[in-house]
Design an enzyme around this catalytic site. Structure first.
Site, PDB file in Angstrom:
ATOM      1  N   LYS A 138       0.947  -1.160  -0.124  1.00  0.00           N
ATOM      2  CA  LYS A 138       0.152   0.009   0.053  1.00  0.00           C
ATOM      3  C   LYS A 138       0.845   1.343   0.147  1.00  0.00           C
ATOM      4  CE  LYS A 138      -4.477   1.031   0.199  1.00  0.00           C
ATOM      5  NZ  LYS A 138      -5.625   0.133  -0.325  1.00  0.00           N
ATOM      6  N   ASP A 178      -6.911   4.509  -4.639  1.00  0.00           N
ATOM      7  CA  ASP A 178      -7.616   4.272  -3.072  1.00  0.00           C
ATOM      8  C   ASP A 178      -8.365   5.552  -2.998  1.00  0.00           C
ATOM      9  OD1 ASP A 178      -7.647   2.266  -0.796  1.00  0.00           O
ATOM     10  OD2 ASP A 178      -7.295   4.082   0.143  1.00  0.00           O
TER      11      ASP A 178
HETATM   12  N1  GLU Z   1      -7.415   0.177  -2.900  1.00  0.00           N
HETATM   13  C1  GLU Z   1      -8.091  -0.818  -3.183  1.00  0.00           C
HETATM   14  C2  GLU Z   1      -8.255  -1.909  -1.900  1.00  0.00           C
HETATM   15  O1  GLU Z   1      -8.429  -1.315  -0.917  1.00  0.00           O
HETATM   16  C3  GLU Z   1      -7.666  -1.558  -4.264  1.00  0.00           C
HETATM   17  C4  GLU Z   1      -6.374  -1.956  -4.584  1.00  0.00           C
HETATM   18  C5  GLU Z   1      -5.735  -2.307  -6.069  1.00  0.00           C
HETATM   19  O2  GLU Z   1      -6.426  -2.509  -6.854  1.00  0.00           O
HETATM   20  O3  GLU Z   1      -4.568  -2.922  -6.053  1.00  0.00           O
HETATM   21  O4  GLU Z   1      -8.199  -2.870  -2.141  1.00  0.00           O
END
Ligand code: GLU
Length: 458
Positions: A138, A178
């Site tokens: 992340k 996100d």
């Molecule tokens: N931000 C999204 C999550 O919390 C998607 C992450 C992604 O697609 O890599 O899963």
């Protein structure tokens, strides 16, 4: 011969988990969100360690709570007034045992190491649950996109990518969106990556525009997936979305497509929100208005009532949980449902909760839902649809072909059903029947832990 009783196994496992938790708190002081995410998962893994001591012998927990790599970097950029601004960028590469690091980027003033680490840690288990070959990571920045011009967004994202570039790649780490990062930001970041890299590596980011390697259904995936998941929980109890009243918090990408799918399944969504307040529309939220306000005009949700005067706007987003509903879908942000809000929801007769956001319910709120037999779909399972379709986007990029909307949607639907089944089975196997928090955590954990054991101490 000394025989070990199941009680002794449980006591040893409890002690092991507690000692790892204490060391995390000590080594990561002042990171309350990270501690909260760790506690939720670790507590639910006790029965796994009691049954399979091999995970303790291989020190899996001690390793899994420590990110493989953390980068924090300066992001300088020039605003429209010609002033130099400095933000902080992060990427936490938490675990790559089952695939390249995968997870979104969040741009929000609240972003700090604790928030990114909690999100990165959850992502390991969520991504594993999807059954796709993706590890957990992340990133993000304390940059606030609110009120910024398009040019400012572009200059910031280009500066951000100029540093992030060094740590990512289609087989290494694949960021996506996100909170505060959508198609526009991904587009600018992809452009900058392509320019620095000197090649079109489509698989380095997901959530791209469809004309340059993005997947159909990726935009809808988290919201649709959340509703698909809740639908499975409801079906099990002989319930359905049809004719039910739903409250959805948020009005971003997750909320909008959760509302769309809930409406398609015959529910009436009566409220949604943003960080300023919430809108209550007894006739059912007009999604076309919300989409235009949020996706096109980038305005505040309070503007909704100008076009729908019968609707009510109330300042402050917390009050949204006082609206009576059958199903609540928290799709805004972490810790938006506390114990008090959970009690009000229960008193008003809520039957199911589906977490579209990451960690929207506090640990105390989850306890209230479980104590009152409310169906509870935890974020790791219920919002995994977004990252699952990101993995499908990576697959399409590798194959250099595109699937249709219907094909991706059908795959998303079956992935969400599988996640539900796996969580139910894992909960049953370990004696926590019906507890999807425990089930999702265990099902997500065991895949990663087994891969780590197979790969040795790395
Ligand atoms: N931000 C999204 C999550 O919390 C998607 C992450 C992604 O697609 O890599 O899963």
């Amino acid at each position: 011969m000394i025989t070990v009783t199941p009680e002794q196994d449980l006591a040893a496992a409890t002690q092991y988990v507690q000692s790892v938790y204490e060391s995390v708190v000590k080594r990561n002081p002042h990171e309350s969100e990270f501690h909260q995410a760790i506690k939720e998962i670790l507590d639910s893994l006790v029965p796994v360690f009691a049954k399979h001591p091999k995970y303790m012998q291989h020190s899996i927990l001690e390793r899994i709570v420590e990110p493989e790599r953390v980068v924090s970097f300066r992001v300088p950029w020039v605003d429209d007034a010609g002033k130099v601004q400095v933000n902080r960028g992060f990427r936490v590469q938490f675990n790559s045992a089952i695939g390249p690091y995968k997870g979104g980027l969040r741009f929000h003033p609240s972003v700090n190491a604790s928030i990114i680490k909690f999100l990165g840690f959850e992502q390991i288990f969520k991504n594993s649950l999807t059954g796709q070959p993706i590890g957990g990571g992340k990133g993000g920045s304390d940059f606030d996109p609110k009120g910024k011009s398009d040019n400012e967004i572009m200059r910031f994202t280009q500066s951000f990518m100029t540093e992030l570039f060094k740590y990512i790649g289609p087989d290494e780490d694949v960021p996506a969106g996100d909170i505060g990062v959508g198609g526009r930001e991904i587009g600018y970041m992809f452009g900058q990556y392509r320019r620095i890299r000197g090649g079109h590596e489509a698989g380095v980011l997901t959530g791209k525009g469809v004309i340059f390697g993005g997947s159909l259904t990726r935009t809808e995936a988290t919201g649709y997936g959340c509703v698909y998941f809740v639908n499975e929980m409801l079906k099990f109890k002989g319930l359905s979305f049809e004719g039910s009243t739903v409250v959805v918090s948020g009005s971003g990408n997750v909320a909008i497509y959760a509302i769309e799918k809930a409406h398609q399944l015959g529910a009436k969504v009566v409220a949604c929100s943003d960080s300023g307040g919430y809108v209550y529309d007894a006739n059912g939220i007009n999604l076309a208005t919300v989409k235009r306000l949020k996706e096109v005009e980038r305005k505040r949700i309070r503007e909704y009532v100008n076009e729908h005067p019968h609707a009510i706007y109330i300042e402050g987003f917390e009050g949204i949980w006082t609206i009576p509903c059958d199903i609540a879908l928290p799709c805004a942000t972490q810790n938006e449902i506390n114990e008090n809000a959970a009690r009000i929801l229960v008193a008003n007769g809520v039957k199911a909760i589906g977490e579209g956001a990451n960690m929207p319910s506090t640990l105390e709120a989850i306890e209230v839902f479980h104590d009152n037999h409310v169906l509870f779909g935890p974020a790791k399972a219920a919002n995994a649809g977004g990252v699952a379709v990101s993995a499908l986007e990576m697959a399409q990029n590798s194959m250099r072909l595109n699937w249709t909307f219907e094909e991706v949607d059908a795959k998303l639907h079956s992935i969400m059903k599988n996640i539900y089944q796996n969580a139910v089975l894992a909960a049953e196997e370990y004696g926590y029947s019906g507890n999807l928090v425990v089930g999702a955590n265990i099902a997500g954990f065991t895949r990663v832990a087994d891969a780590m054991i197979a790969q040795g101490v790395v």
